[in-house]
Design an enzyme around this catalytic site. Structure first.
Site, PDB file in Angstrom:
ATOM      1  CE  LYS A  64      -3.997  -2.110   2.247  1.00 46.56           C
ATOM      2  NZ  LYS A  64      -4.859  -2.143   3.457  1.00 46.56           N
ATOM      3  CG  ASP A  86       2.445  -3.545  12.820  1.00 45.42           C
ATOM      4  OD1 ASP A  86       1.597  -2.806  13.364  1.00 45.42           O
ATOM      5  OD2 ASP A  86       2.284  -4.768  12.678  1.00 45.42           O
ATOM      6  CG  ASN A 113      -1.650  11.020   9.893  1.00 44.37           C
ATOM      7  OD1 ASN A 113      -2.572  11.822   9.870  1.00 44.37           O
ATOM      8  ND2 ASN A 113      -1.653   9.912   9.155  1.00 44.37           N
ATOM      9  CB  SER A 169      -5.773  14.165  19.541  1.00 41.06           C
ATOM     10  OG  SER A 169      -6.770  13.756  20.449  1.00 41.06           O
ATOM     11  CE1 TYR A 199     -10.031   6.957  17.144  1.00 41.90           C
ATOM     12  CE2 TYR A 199     -11.901   8.299  17.827  1.00 41.90           C
ATOM     13  CZ  TYR A 199     -10.775   8.122  17.040  1.00 41.90           C
ATOM     14  OH  TYR A 199     -10.389   9.100  16.158  1.00 41.90           O
ATOM     15  CE  LYS A 203      -6.647   9.054  18.437  1.00 44.50           C
ATOM     16  NZ  LYS A 203      -5.683   9.344  17.350  1.00 44.50           N
TER      17      LYS A 203
END
Length: 312
Positions: A64, A86, A113, A169, A199, A203
């Site tokens: 990718k 990874d 990112n 974030s 999740y 963040k």
């Protein structure tokens, strides 16, 4: 109620006064963008390459990443460099950092990112951490820690005496107000907490990490920021349920917008003055979740993360 209002305000930003056309010439600058094979990361790398930066495309999938590098070459005329990374495997993180340091002595901007959002609760990292916290927070912490020598050298060599770490974030950082350390590994508490809360916690952790990095290394020239890139049309939401995806989709912006805030932080002259700030769409200083200003909690998180990687 306050957290919901904050999320909504960040999700409906005014028209941007900043654009990629404002990026200065980046000749001689070495940068890494994690997760640059797709989405916001790819758009960020595209802009950096367009302004002559040397950009490492850090991604898990070589196939990718090479496809993205080919696309970017066609669009910009410049070629990114693949760096296998990874973030869900701390040994891979170490190998990746060593590979970079074997090629470069200076790093001027690190864009942390990459991220994963709401995967099935069964998914863990290679070392058994919650996939979201392990990838989004611990993996990026370890990568940054290992790259500190290059960042410090980059700061010393830069005319402004600065190197930058830009930590992605999200508005989800407003939806929790603490860290549940007993959910960082696979425990009954983690399963009860649920993938969406996990999740938001990751963040929230991104902001705490960014703030602690800002406090620890500001006097050595490292500028650390955290940001919400915006609600974007990207594959980050691929694990959301169809119903939730429908409602989220009503507020999504093109992915190109998502790169603006981190490009502003990472490349603009005023970015050197943003240490410790939380940024919001599009290229503005925002108000973080007040709980992320808890310096003791940030130190406790840093200490925990140091303990996880000390024997690798």
């Amino acid at each position: 109620m306050g957290s919901t209002v904050s999320v909504m305000k960040e999700g409906l930003p005014p028209k941007s006064t900043y654009s990629v056309n404002d990026i200065p010439d980046l000749t001689g600058k070495v940068m890494i963008v994690t997760g640059a094979n797709t989405g916001v990361g790819k758009e960020t790398a595209k802009a950096l390459l367009s302004y002559n930066a040397k950009v490492y495309i850090a991604a898990r999938s070589q196939e990718k990443a090479e496809a993205a590098i080919k696309d970017l070459k066609e669009e910009t005329g410049k070629e990114g460099i693949f760096l296998k990374l990874d973030l869900s495997d701390l040994r891979s993180v170490k190998t990746s950092a060593e590979e970079f340091l074997s090629k470069e002595t200076e790093l001027h901007v690190l864009f942390n990112n990459a991220g994963v959002m709401a995967p099935p609760i069964e998914q863990l990292t290679a070392q058994g951490y919650d996939l979201q916290f392990g990838t989004n927070v611990l993996g990026h912490f370890y990568f940054t820690k290992l790259l500190l020598p290059a960042l410090l050298a980059g700061a010393k060599a830069s005319p402004d005496g600065k190197a930058r770490v830009v930590n992605t974030s999200s508005s989800g950082s407003h939806l929790v107000n603490n860290l549940k350390f007993n959910t960082f590994k696979d425990t009954p508490a983690r399963k009860r907490f649920g993938t969406y809360n996990l999740y938001s916690q990751s963040k929230f952790g991104n902001v705490l990490f960014s703030n602690e990095l800002a406090r620890r290394y500001n006097d050595q020239g490292i500028v650390s920021t955290s940001l919400n890139p915006g609600n974007l049309q990207s594959d980050l939401q691929r694990h959301l349920s169809p119903i939730l995806m429908f409602f989220v989709g009503l507020l999504l912006y093109p992915v190109e917008y998502g790169a603006l805030t981190q490009l502003w932080s990472g490349t603009s002259p005023e970015g050197t003055e943003l240490n410790g700030k939380y940024l919001i769409p599009w290229a503005r200083i925002g108000k973080p979740n007040p709980a992320t200003n808890d310096e003791k909690l940030a130190r406790d998180l840093w200490t925990w993360m140091e303990e996880q990687v000390e024997n690798l």
